[in-house]
Design a protein around this motif. Sequence first.
Motif, PDB file in Angstrom:
ATOM      1  N   GLY A  16       0.857  -1.249   0.045  1.00  0.00           N
ATOM      2  CA  GLY A  16      -0.124  -0.062  -0.133  1.00  0.00           C
ATOM      3  C   GLY A  16       0.641   1.229  -0.026  1.00  0.00           C
ATOM      4  O   GLY A  16       2.187   1.353  -0.671  1.00  0.00           O
ATOM      5  N   ASP A  24     -12.140   6.840  -0.215  1.00  0.00           N
ATOM      6  CA  ASP A  24     -12.973   5.654  -0.587  1.00  0.00           C
ATOM      7  C   ASP A  24     -12.777   4.651   0.167  1.00  0.00           C
ATOM      8  O   ASP A  24     -11.810   4.669   1.117  1.00  0.00           O
ATOM      9  CB  ASP A  24     -12.620   5.672  -2.131  1.00  0.00           C
ATOM     10  CG  ASP A  24     -11.022   5.306  -2.339  1.00  0.00           C
ATOM     11  OD1 ASP A  24     -10.643   5.080  -1.415  1.00  0.00           O
ATOM     12  OD2 ASP A  24     -10.572   5.213  -3.740  1.00  0.00           O
ATOM     13  N   PRO A  25     -13.490   3.277  -0.242  1.00  0.00           N
ATOM     14  CA  PRO A  25     -13.054   2.181   0.617  1.00  0.00           C
ATOM     15  C   PRO A  25     -11.582   2.002   0.691  1.00  0.00           C
ATOM     16  O   PRO A  25     -11.215   1.245   1.822  1.00  0.00           O
ATOM     17  CB  PRO A  25     -13.843   1.126  -0.147  1.00  0.00           C
ATOM     18  CG  PRO A  25     -15.163   2.158  -0.524  1.00  0.00           C
ATOM     19  CD  PRO A  25     -14.221   3.399  -1.151  1.00  0.00           C
ATOM     20  N   SER A  26     -10.714   1.996  -0.196  1.00  0.00           N
ATOM     21  CA  SER A  26      -9.438   1.619  -0.334  1.00  0.00           C
ATOM     22  C   SER A  26      -8.678   2.509   0.605  1.00  0.00           C
ATOM     23  O   SER A  26      -7.956   2.101   1.374  1.00  0.00           O
ATOM     24  CB  SER A  26      -8.994   1.746  -1.823  1.00  0.00           C
ATOM     25  OG  SER A  26      -7.409   1.401  -1.728  1.00  0.00           O
ATOM     26  N   ALA A  27      -9.053   3.850   0.751  1.00  0.00           N
ATOM     27  CA  ALA A  27      -8.268   4.658   1.660  1.00  0.00           C
ATOM     28  C   ALA A  27      -8.623   4.678   2.917  1.00  0.00           C
ATOM     29  O   ALA A  27      -7.825   4.635   3.878  1.00  0.00           O
ATOM     30  CB  ALA A  27      -8.482   6.166   0.985  1.00  0.00           C
ATOM     31  N   LYS A  28      -9.757   4.229   3.247  1.00  0.00           N
ATOM     32  CA  LYS A  28     -10.240   3.888   4.415  1.00  0.00           C
ATOM     33  C   LYS A  28      -9.499   2.734   5.172  1.00  0.00           C
ATOM     34  O   LYS A  28      -9.391   2.490   6.183  1.00  0.00           O
ATOM     35  CB  LYS A  28     -11.751   3.971   4.549  1.00  0.00           C
ATOM     36  CG  LYS A  28     -12.607   5.003   4.560  1.00  0.00           C
ATOM     37  CD  LYS A  28     -13.964   4.986   4.429  1.00  0.00           C
ATOM     38  CE  LYS A  28     -14.626   6.243   4.187  1.00  0.00           C
ATOM     39  NZ  LYS A  28     -16.136   5.920   4.241  1.00  0.00           N
ATOM     40  N   LYS A  29      -9.363   1.498   4.164  1.00  0.00           N
ATOM     41  CA  LYS A  29      -8.880   0.404   4.453  1.00  0.00           C
ATOM     42  C   LYS A  29      -7.335   0.716   4.835  1.00  0.00           C
ATOM     43  O   LYS A  29      -6.946   0.309   5.747  1.00  0.00           O
ATOM     44  CB  LYS A  29      -8.861  -0.495   3.429  1.00  0.00           C
ATOM     45  CG  LYS A  29      -8.185  -1.748   3.667  1.00  0.00           C
ATOM     46  CD  LYS A  29      -8.434  -2.762   2.616  1.00  0.00           C
ATOM     47  CE  LYS A  29      -7.723  -4.258   2.936  1.00  0.00           C
ATOM     48  NZ  LYS A  29      -7.728  -5.281   1.716  1.00  0.00           N
ATOM     49  N   GLU A  30      -6.713   1.572   4.182  1.00  0.00           N
ATOM     50  CA  GLU A  30      -5.282   1.981   4.376  1.00  0.00           C
ATOM     51  C   GLU A  30      -5.171   2.597   5.777  1.00  0.00           C
ATOM     52  O   GLU A  30      -4.353   2.420   6.572  1.00  0.00           O
ATOM     53  CB  GLU A  30      -4.770   2.935   3.276  1.00  0.00           C
ATOM     54  CG  GLU A  30      -4.357   2.246   2.143  1.00  0.00           C
ATOM     55  CD  GLU A  30      -3.446   3.084   1.253  1.00  0.00           C
ATOM     56  OE1 GLU A  30      -2.816   3.685   1.607  1.00  0.00           O
ATOM     57  OE2 GLU A  30      -3.508   2.522  -0.035  1.00  0.00           O
TER      58      GLU A  30
END
Length: 98
Positions: A61, A73-79
């Motif tokens: 990441g 977005d969901p990816s940034a929130k996951k990071e």
Amino acid sequence: MAAEMKAFLDKSVQFHTKLEGKVGAAFSSGGVLGGGVETAVLEMTKALLIHGMIVQGTPRGSHFGAVAIGKPDPSAKKECRMLGERVAHLIKRLGPVL
């Protein structure tokens, strides 16, 4: 980096040596790709290192810290969640050393 964050970091010199050995991390968001989000994270990380803080990177990441372009977005929130988990895990591993 935002002017307010830069001013905060500039004022942090009053805490010099008091943050040594503490765990820190940085994250950033920006309006456009190439808008300097990774540069901002690196600058904040340098300030943490100047204080002698412990910062853990990741081979996956965003290597330097979590970043988002626009609304997270969901990816940034996951990071961001993964960054929080890494910080918590590092604190647990260091335990009473801190």
